[in-house]
Design a protein around this motif. Structure first.
Motif, short mmCIF file in Angstrom:
data_model
loop_
_atom_site.label_atom_id
_atom_site.label_comp_id
_atom_site.label_asym_id
_atom_site.label_seq_id
_atom_site.Cartn_x
_atom_site.Cartn_y
_atom_site.Cartn_z
N LYS A 66 0.89 -1.21 -0.02
CA LYS A 66 -0.14 0.00 0.06
C LYS A 66 1.05 1.28 -0.05
O LYS A 66 1.84 1.36 0.78
CB LYS A 66 -0.87 -0.06 1.24
N PRO A 68 0.89 5.59 0.19
CA PRO A 68 -0.08 6.33 1.22
C PRO A 68 -1.12 6.85 0.75
O PRO A 68 -1.01 7.19 -0.54
CB PRO A 68 0.96 7.52 1.35
N VAL A 69 -2.03 7.09 1.43
CA VAL A 69 -3.51 7.81 0.84
C VAL A 69 -3.70 9.05 1.78
O VAL A 69 -3.57 8.94 3.19
CB VAL A 69 -4.69 6.83 1.31
N THR A 70 -4.35 10.15 1.25
CA THR A 70 -4.42 11.44 2.12
C THR A 70 -5.73 11.16 2.93
O THR A 70 -6.68 10.59 2.59
CB THR A 70 -4.67 12.53 1.00
N THR A 71 -5.50 11.80 4.15
CA THR A 71 -7.00 11.85 4.97
C THR A 71 -7.15 13.35 5.04
O THR A 71 -6.58 14.31 5.65
CB THR A 71 -6.41 11.60 6.55
N ASN A 81 -6.52 5.05 6.32
CA ASN A 81 -5.35 3.83 7.00
C ASN A 81 -6.09 3.35 8.35
O ASN A 81 -5.74 2.11 8.50
CB ASN A 81 -4.41 4.60 7.45
N LEU A 240 11.51 10.41 6.22
CA LEU A 240 10.28 9.49 6.08
C LEU A 240 10.57 8.74 4.67
O LEU A 240 9.98 7.83 4.36
CB LEU A 240 9.23 10.45 5.92
N GLU A 256 3.42 -1.12 3.97
CA GLU A 256 3.20 0.37 3.66
C GLU A 256 4.35 1.14 4.19
O GLU A 256 4.86 0.93 5.32
CB GLU A 256 1.83 0.91 3.92
N HIS A 259 5.56 7.05 5.78
CA HIS A 259 5.27 8.44 5.58
C HIS A 259 3.95 8.61 4.76
O HIS A 259 3.08 7.35 4.40
CB HIS A 259 6.04 8.88 4.20
N GLY A 260 3.27 9.90 4.59
CA GLY A 260 2.24 10.05 3.95
C GLY A 260 2.35 10.43 2.52
O GLY A 260 3.25 10.23 1.76
N SER A 261 1.22 11.18 2.25
CA SER A 261 0.93 11.17 0.66
C SER A 261 1.87 12.29 0.17
O SER A 261 1.86 12.65 -1.16
CB SER A 261 -0.49 11.49 0.12
N ALA A 262 2.55 13.04 1.07
CA ALA A 262 3.50 14.29 0.55
C ALA A 262 3.06 14.99 -0.62
O ALA A 262 3.50 15.32 -1.52
CB ALA A 262 4.83 13.77 0.08
N PRO A 263 1.73 15.84 0.12
CA PRO A 263 1.07 16.42 -1.36
C PRO A 263 2.09 17.78 -1.90
O PRO A 263 1.90 18.24 -2.73
CB PRO A 263 0.05 17.19 -0.57
N ASP A 264 2.97 18.08 -0.86
CA ASP A 264 3.85 19.30 -1.43
C ASP A 264 4.82 18.97 -2.53
O ASP A 264 5.37 19.91 -3.16
CB ASP A 264 4.68 19.81 -0.02
N ILE A 265 5.03 17.51 -2.56
CA ILE A 265 5.89 17.29 -3.77
C ILE A 265 5.26 16.17 -4.84
O ILE A 265 6.05 15.68 -5.90
CB ILE A 265 7.19 16.56 -3.22
N ASN A 272 10.98 10.01 -2.97
CA ASN A 272 12.03 8.89 -2.66
C ASN A 272 11.07 7.62 -2.67
O ASN A 272 10.52 7.58 -1.69
CB ASN A 272 12.72 9.07 -1.41
#
Ligand code: NAI
Length: 331
Positions: A66, A68-71, A81, A240, A256, A259-265, A272
């Protein structure tokens, strides 16, 4: 051929999933991936970020990788999650934390494992608004859940040649809830005479971890402390981008990254894929594909040792360039 559920997530999820799938394919291992989308991208069409088909697929295959998935914060949906871990009773969250070759960090010889209880504590989702100015969250700790996570930690220690299991609580303040967790730890530890039991308060643990993480071996923690401490331990080995994880239950396991879904990148070809790749390596070991797991792990280690890194580790490679380097070292 193994059939494995793949949740490619959102944010950077699809990019790092592509990378990991390419590397596994290049290793020569054939896997029948059962792709299941989840998260914010499916809400509009299916009315929920975690459709039942995802859970059914994991139940059927018994194993999932899995991303990451945004919450979304405060949007009325429970975290995918948390829901996934609860629905499948994936009670043990395993987060090994070990220095990687070529990734220079403040400490050497870090080699510890965070075993986090995954189903209750303040994450049980029992909250109530008392009035405009007051809200309550209920911390739930049960003997049953505490017992199985403590037993999991000791059995893991035994199987993996570890010497010590340290129970982390704040039992001096939360005498009833954390007190119960600690009492159960003491009872379970009596069944494992080969493994040394140890106890520490979570604040002291954090201080000691940043002073000298080599003082610790296996840590077992209730859910909230486990979540926070495992981000701290991720920071000890490079952040992370390199921290792997697994959620394990009696009937299925979901691998999984921490780390999370890292929306900033997102969408910048910068993420990575190492954390997801190492989670996949653990998954391959779990299903008995040790040769391929070793092959992929050594290609990753060679890539990092030779200085090829993504920007989170101070390197200059994009996700795709880093992926291609690992593939070169596979051959
Ligand atoms: P995050 O882990 O997504 O990002 C924290 C920082 O680390 C960001 O600066 C990000 O760019 C960086 N980072 C994370 N993974 C990276 C990678 N592979 N390569 C390079 N840099 C990386 O945490 P954040 O921002 O708090 O959470 C974003 C969303 O992810 C939230 O909606 C959160 O709920 C969700 N989340 C999902 C998890 C899961 O699916 N298991 C776990 C943690 C958070």
């Amino acid at each position: 051929m193994h059939k494995i559920t793949l949740i490619n997530g959102d944010g950077i999820g699809p990019e790092i999933s592509d990378s990991v799938l390419k590397i596994i394919e290049a290793s020569g291992l054939k896997i029948d991936w059962d792709l299941q989308t989840a998260g914010s991208d499916v809400i509009e069409k299916e009315g929920t970020p975690l459709p039942n088909r995802v859970l059914d697929s994991i139940r059927k295959n018994g194993i999932a990788l899995k991303a990451p998935v945004t919450t979304p914060i405060g949007k009325g949906f429970r975290s995918v999650n948390v829901q996934l871990r609860k629905s499948l009773d994936l009670y043990a969250n395993l987060r090994p934390c070990k220095n990687l070759p070529g990734v220079k960090t403040r400490f050497e010889n870090v080699d510890l494992v965070v075993v986090r209880e995954n189903t209750e504590d303040l994450y049980a989702g029992v909250e109530e608004k008392i009035n405009e100015n007051t809200a309550h969250s209920i911390k739930i700790i049960t003997r049953e859940a505490s017992e199985r996570i403590c037993r999991f930690a000791f059995e893991y220690a035994l199987k993996n040649g570890r010497k010590e299991v340290c129970c982390v609580t704040k039992a001096n303040i939360m005498k009833l809830s954390d007190g119960l967790f600690l009492d159960v730890f003491r009872d379970v530890s009596a069944e494992f005479s080969q493994i040394k039991p140890r106890e520490i308060l979570v604040d002291n643990l954090c201080m000691q971890l940043v002073q000298d993480p080599t003082r610790f071996d296996v840590l077992v923690l209730p859910n909230l402390y486990g979540d926070i401490v495992s981000d701290l331990t991720a920071g000890l080995i490079g952040g992370l981008g390199v921290a792997q994880g697994a959620n394990i239950g009696d009937n299925c396991a979901v691998f999984e990254p921490v780390h999370g879904s890292a929306p900033d990148i997102k969408g910048q070809n910068k993420a990575n894929p190492t954390a997801l790749l190492l989670s996949a390596v653990e998954m391959l070991k779990y299903i008995g594909e040790n040769t391929y797991a070793k092959k992929i792990e050594s290609a990753l280690f060679k890539t990092l040792s030779n200085g090829y890194k993504t920007s989170d580790l101070g390197g200059e490679l994009t996700t795709s360039e880093f992926t291609n380097k690992i593939i070169e070292y596979l051959i």
